[in-house]
Design a protein around this motif. Structure first.
Motif, mmCIF file in Angstrom:
data_model
loop_
_atom_site.group_PDB
_atom_site.id
_atom_site.type_symbol
_atom_site.label_atom_id
_atom_site.label_comp_id
_atom_site.label_asym_id
_atom_site.label_seq_id
_atom_site.Cartn_x
_atom_site.Cartn_y
_atom_site.Cartn_z
ATOM 1 N N ARG A 264 -77.179 -25.236 68.876
ATOM 2 C CA ARG A 264 -77.815 -26.269 68.054
ATOM 3 C C ARG A 264 -79.214 -25.778 67.662
ATOM 4 O O ARG A 264 -79.888 -25.101 68.443
ATOM 5 C CB ARG A 264 -77.976 -27.572 68.850
ATOM 6 C CG ARG A 264 -76.683 -28.152 69.362
ATOM 7 C CD ARG A 264 -75.872 -28.809 68.237
ATOM 8 N NE ARG A 264 -74.585 -29.257 68.715
ATOM 9 C CZ ARG A 264 -73.469 -28.524 68.665
ATOM 10 N NH1 ARG A 264 -73.477 -27.305 68.157
ATOM 11 N NH2 ARG A 264 -72.338 -29.007 69.129
ATOM 12 N N VAL A 265 -79.593 -26.154 66.461
ATOM 13 C CA VAL A 265 -80.922 -25.734 65.995
ATOM 14 C C VAL A 265 -81.713 -26.970 65.587
ATOM 15 O O VAL A 265 -81.312 -27.682 64.660
ATOM 16 C CB VAL A 265 -80.822 -24.749 64.817
ATOM 17 C CG1 VAL A 265 -82.213 -24.337 64.336
ATOM 18 C CG2 VAL A 265 -80.008 -23.516 65.206
ATOM 19 N N ILE A 266 -82.796 -27.256 66.299
ATOM 20 C CA ILE A 266 -83.674 -28.359 65.895
ATOM 21 C C ILE A 266 -84.847 -27.761 65.114
ATOM 22 O O ILE A 266 -85.326 -26.665 65.437
ATOM 23 C CB ILE A 266 -84.174 -29.194 67.104
ATOM 24 C CG1 ILE A 266 -84.897 -28.321 68.144
ATOM 25 C CG2 ILE A 266 -83.004 -29.949 67.754
ATOM 26 C CD1 ILE A 266 -85.521 -29.113 69.282
ATOM 27 N N ALA A 267 -85.271 -28.466 64.057
ATOM 28 C CA ALA A 267 -86.260 -27.855 63.166
ATOM 29 C C ALA A 267 -87.133 -28.910 62.524
ATOM 30 O O ALA A 267 -86.758 -30.082 62.435
ATOM 31 C CB ALA A 267 -85.543 -27.043 62.096
ATOM 32 N N GLY B 184 -91.146 -25.067 62.116
ATOM 33 C CA GLY B 184 -90.717 -24.520 63.399
ATOM 34 C C GLY B 184 -89.257 -24.801 63.640
ATOM 35 O O GLY B 184 -88.694 -25.749 63.067
ATOM 36 N N LEU B 185 -88.643 -23.962 64.472
ATOM 37 C CA LEU B 185 -87.261 -24.229 64.845
ATOM 38 C C LEU B 185 -86.980 -23.683 66.234
ATOM 39 O O LEU B 185 -87.589 -22.695 66.641
ATOM 40 C CB LEU B 185 -86.262 -23.686 63.814
ATOM 41 C CG LEU B 185 -86.227 -22.222 63.449
ATOM 42 C CD1 LEU B 185 -84.850 -21.841 62.954
ATOM 43 C CD2 LEU B 185 -87.234 -21.976 62.352
ATOM 44 N N ILE B 186 -86.105 -24.375 66.936
ATOM 45 C CA ILE B 186 -85.705 -23.929 68.271
ATOM 46 C C ILE B 186 -84.193 -23.838 68.271
ATOM 47 O O ILE B 186 -83.518 -24.770 67.812
ATOM 48 C CB ILE B 186 -86.186 -24.910 69.372
ATOM 49 C CG1 ILE B 186 -87.707 -25.105 69.280
ATOM 50 C CG2 ILE B 186 -85.775 -24.420 70.754
ATOM 51 C CD1 ILE B 186 -88.270 -26.115 70.268
ATOM 52 N N GLY C 19 -85.045 -32.239 61.482
ATOM 53 C CA GLY C 19 -83.623 -32.490 61.657
ATOM 54 C C GLY C 19 -82.927 -31.409 62.467
ATOM 55 O O GLY C 19 -83.568 -30.512 63.009
ATOM 56 N N MET C 20 -81.616 -31.542 62.545
ATOM 57 C CA MET C 20 -80.795 -30.550 63.232
ATOM 58 C C MET C 20 -79.961 -29.843 62.184
ATOM 59 O O MET C 20 -79.252 -30.504 61.409
ATOM 60 C CB MET C 20 -79.893 -31.224 64.264
ATOM 61 C CG MET C 20 -80.714 -31.978 65.302
ATOM 62 S SD MET C 20 -79.700 -32.683 66.590
ATOM 63 C CE MET C 20 -79.104 -31.228 67.424
#
Ligand code: PHE
Length: 441
Positions: A396-399, A318-320, A379-380
């Motif tokens: 920023r992408v958190i995943a 997943g990623l946001i 991680g980011m």
């Protein structure tokens, strides 16, 4: 129609004694009734017992006599009061009726055969052979003696009749719905999934031939240099990102020595992060919008298989993507995710990924092992990845990339991953276990 007739009848009656009689009563062909019974029996809607009966059926010769009368009767009727010459009688009847008719009529003492003249010996005869044949054809009872006589003349032949006696089975219902083979999005939206009946798995069915491995590009990410073989690659081709983008990431982002030949090598994909980067690239092609993505798919690794490792598993990724996200957001999402599954004991360990910084491995506590077990990695995404794709600087992408199998082991107290996935899984366990939904106790 036939199915309704069978199920409807059993709703009010205990037994269908004979499918043949039932078919006649219902005015439906026996074949149709039999097909329905077989199918209902397979799903245990009904319990069917075989019935076999020996029946007699008319041969082709028998059929013509049933229609036109026996040859002896035809012969008798063709002889006038005053008699008739053989030649003329033969001409009237045809060779075969004349020949057989003579034999039988003499045996019955119906006629007198002179040298050239044939005459009647009695005033009146009955065509019993025809009457018997008609009765047999209608399925009526005939004495053994009569059967023997007709059999000897090859006018009838035995036929094994197969039918069923039927009563309710353990799954009986007055109506059967067609069993579903798939659970569809529509079923979920309409809410009718609750009442669906599913077709049983056919474990001996042959699957569709695979069109190719789940492959990814060898150089989605640069080798990390620390763990050596970051991807624990197996082998296997597919460019997930356009080459132009690769070049940018590798040359501009990582200032890496990027070689097309190397990047074009085939390998089975080792993580679904290749899918995430493709989605990020697509996102970067349009004016920025905050987004969440997820994927669940199979990945392959060059691992020695033991009770916690498989060479292939399912990854939940997943990623946001949004402006101003931080590591606390990532930890919050992961706590939330796992605690909803019933796993609130989590630990994070700093890690290295060539594509995220910071990176954290995620551990969950396995009560059986009395040990912390790695359940995922996260991680980011690094600016080296995001900026060459064209994403704005403050995005920023958190995943995260999680294993499906490991948390399942923790939640269900399974201590060998091979019991859960792969060729050693006990199929009877899969069949007999009730369906469970994680997180809805
Ligand atoms: N690709 C990592 C793995 O397979 C998981 C991961 C996904 C890590 C996204 C960081 C970000 O271990």
């Amino acid at each position: 129609m036939a199915e309704e007739a069978v199920l409807g009848f059993l709703e009010k009656n205990e037994l269908i004694t004979d499918s043949g009689e039932f078919a006649v009563e219902q005015g439906i062909s026996h074949d149709e009734i039999v097909n329905v019974i077989k199918s209902l029996n397979g799903f245990r809607f009904v319990d069917a017992q075989d019935i076999k009966k020996e029946r007699w059926q008319l041969t082709a010769e028998g059929k013509t006599y049933a229609a036109n009368g026996s040859p002896e009767f035809q012969l008798f009727m063709a002889i006038p009061q005053e008699g008739i010459s053989r030649v003329e009688l033969q001409k009237k009847l045809g060779d075969s009726v004349f020949k057989i008719g003579c034999q039988q009529a003499i045996k019955n003492k119906w006629v007198e055969m002179g040298k050239s003249q044939v005459s009647r010996k009695v005033a009146h005869v009955d065509d019993n052979v025809k009457a018997m044949l008609v009765r047999i054809n209608d399925g009526e009872a005939v004495s053994q003696e009569e059967i023997d006589a007709l059999k000897r003349r090859k006018l009838i032949s035995p036929q094994i009749w197969k039918g069923y006696s039927v009563r309710k089975g353990p799954n009986y219902a007055p109506k059967r719905r067609k069993p579903a083979t798939d659970l569809t999005r529509e079923n979920l939206q309409r809410g009718d999934w609750k009442d669906l009946q599913f077709k049983e798995y056919n474990f001996s069915a042959k699957g569709l031939p695979a069109e190719g491995g789940t492959a990814t590009n060898a150089d989605d990410f640069p080798s990390d240099g620390i763990r050596g073989d970051a991807h624990k690659q197996l082998c296997g081709k597919q460019n997930l990102l356009p080459q132009r983008c690769f070049r940018k990431i590798m040359l501009r982002g990582y200032q890496y020595d990027w070689k097309r030949d190397e990047a074009n090598k085939n390998l089975l994909r080792t993580h679904t992060t290749a899918v995430s980067s493709r989605m990020l690239y697509a996102l970067a092609q349009k004016p920025f919008e905050a987004k969440k993505y997820y994927s669940v798919d199979r990945v392959f690794r060059n691992e020695a298989v033991d009770r916690t490792h498989l060479a292939e598993f399912h990854q939940i990724e997943g990623l946001i993507c949004d402006r101003g996200l931080n590591l606390g957001d990532l930890q919050g999402v992961l706590y939330d995710f796992f605690s909803r599954l019933g796993m609130s004991k989590l630990r994070f360990k700093p890690a290295y990924n060539p594509y995220t910084e910071p990176s954290m491995e995620i551990f969950g506590y396995h009560e059986g092992f009395k040990k912390w077990v790695e359940v995922g990695n996260s991680g980011m995404f690094r600016p080296e990845m995001l900026l060459p794709m064209g994403l704005p600087e403050d995005v920023r992408v958190i995943a995260w990339g999680l294993s499906l199998e490991r948390p399942t082991m923790i939640l269900y107290g399974i201590d060998n991953i091979r019991d859960l996935f792969g060729h050693k899984v006990d199929l009877s366990l899969i069949k007999s276990n009730p369906i469970c939904r994680i997180g809805l106790q």
